[in-house]
Scaffold this active site. Structure first.
Site, mmCIF file in Angstrom:
data_model
loop_
_atom_site.group_PDB
_atom_site.id
_atom_site.type_symbol
_atom_site.label_atom_id
_atom_site.label_comp_id
_atom_site.label_asym_id
_atom_site.label_seq_id
_atom_site.Cartn_x
_atom_site.Cartn_y
_atom_site.Cartn_z
ATOM 1 C CE1 TYR A 19 -47.064 2.067 5.568
ATOM 2 C CE2 TYR A 19 -47.194 1.246 3.336
ATOM 3 C CZ TYR A 19 -47.886 1.464 4.787
ATOM 4 O OH TYR A 19 -49.243 0.889 5.101
ATOM 5 C CB CYS A 20 -40.935 1.138 7.724
ATOM 6 S SG CYS A 20 -39.366 1.894 7.438
ATOM 7 C CB THR A 21 -42.165 4.217 11.877
ATOM 8 O OG1 THR A 21 -42.952 3.164 12.248
ATOM 9 C CG2 THR A 21 -42.757 5.489 12.623
ATOM 10 C CB ILE A 38 -45.361 6.933 8.104
ATOM 11 C CG1 ILE A 38 -45.474 5.596 7.469
ATOM 12 C CG2 ILE A 38 -46.836 7.507 8.437
ATOM 13 C CD1 ILE A 38 -46.022 4.284 8.405
#
Length: 319
Positions: free
Chosen positions: A180-182, A209
């Site tokens: 996952y990332c922003t 996220i």
């Protein structure tokens, strides 16, 4: 969506072909300025990656224009309400890559990428025993907030991630990999790279996220801390059910979610610290940075040599 605040912050990306990034960037900057938007947009031959702020009316006009451009058909905007601009200026810059991986053989997410998991599916997958959760962001982003049980790669920039994976492959072998990332853009390439490296079960959080935190079903559950964002806000909440502070003050180790940059411009390291400790330690991460002749905190507050010496003496006495 019901609007209660006068401004919006848009976060978006799209892998699509832009033939002349330099020309597009110049024209797009002019367009954004005409709408009085502020933000940071990166443009490459492989697409666009942006975040910008403006009034509801300004951002509506921007999204309408983007949706009417065939190159950006299907683009998804993540929208946050805000009391004012999240940026000081408007920048649109051409780049070789949207996210800097610098692979010899680049990844095209249209050809190879990990499975997309919507927030609810990602939530369920995180609870499975044979799952490894990898945070694809930088260390200072992780320190402010992350999913429970996520692995923190010891990296300061995204391009270091492939080497870290190769050095720690025993952690991943035979596992289901979640990443996952922003907002999702880094995972498009990173998950594709993992698949190309031979990992068979690789999934990514669709929309990142930011989308997870807004999902009405999961409501950000299993996230601790806040989400680091690259604008004036610095941090945004994710978990709507409980707020657990995971950040620790650089100087005391106490719970903290306030980021500042080290006052030595040659260092500029991001550190978590309270307002009290910012003043006490002259906003510097180390003694070397505190005594730097270019210390921005000292200059900004017009501290005399005697005042700096007294601060250093107080720090020494407290050890």
């Amino acid at each position: 969506m019901a609007t209660t605040k006068p401004y919006r912050v848009l976060l978006y990306y799209m892998y699509t072909t832009i033939e002349n990034p330099e020309e597009f960037a110049a024209e797009h900057l002019e367009f954004c300025n005409s709408l009085e938007l502020k933000g940071r947009i990166l443009v490459a031959k492989e697409g666009i990656n942006g975040t910008c702020s403006g009034t509801v009316e300004q951002t509506e006009k921007y999204m309408e224009a983007m949706n009417n451009d065939p190159r950006f058909d299907g683009i998804v905007f993540k929208i946050d309400e805000a009391d004012g601009h999240a940026f000081k200026k408007m920048h649109v810059r051409p780049r070789p890559e949207l996210v800097t991986l610098r692979l010899e053989d680049d990844i095209n997410p249209h050809e190879i990428t990990g499975k997309y998991l919507e927030p609810k599916d990602f939530y369920e997958a995180m609870k499975q025993e044979d799952t490894v959760i990898i945070d694809a962001r930088n260390d200072y982003e992780f320190d402010l907030g992350h999913f429970k049980g996520a692995i923190k790669p010891d990296i300061e920039s995204f391009r270091e991630l492939p080497d870290w994976i190769r050095e720690n492959k025993e952690v991943l072998e035979g596992k289901k990999i979640l990443t996952y990332c922003t907002g999702g853009i880094r995972c498009e390439k990173f998950s594709g790279w993992l698949v190309r490296e031979g990992y068979e079960d690789v999934s990514q959080l669709h929309g990142g996220i930011v989308t997870y935190g807004k999902d009405p079903e999961v409501q950000g559950e299993l996230w601790d801390g806040q989400c680091y964002v690259f604008d004036e806000r610095i941090a945004v909440p994710v978990n709507q059910k409980e707020h657990v502070i995971v950040g620790k003050d650089h100087f005391t180790g106490e719970p903290c979610e306030r980021y500042v940059n080290c006052s030595n411009p040659e260092c500029n390291k991001k550190i978590l610290c309270s307002e009290e400790n910012e003043a006490k330690y002259l906003r510097a991460c180390s003694h070397e940075c505190r005594v730097s002749p270019r210390n921005r905190y000292v200059i900004q507050h017009e501290l005399t040599e005697e005042q700096v010496a007294a601060a250093l003496e107080q720090i020494e006495a407290g050890k």
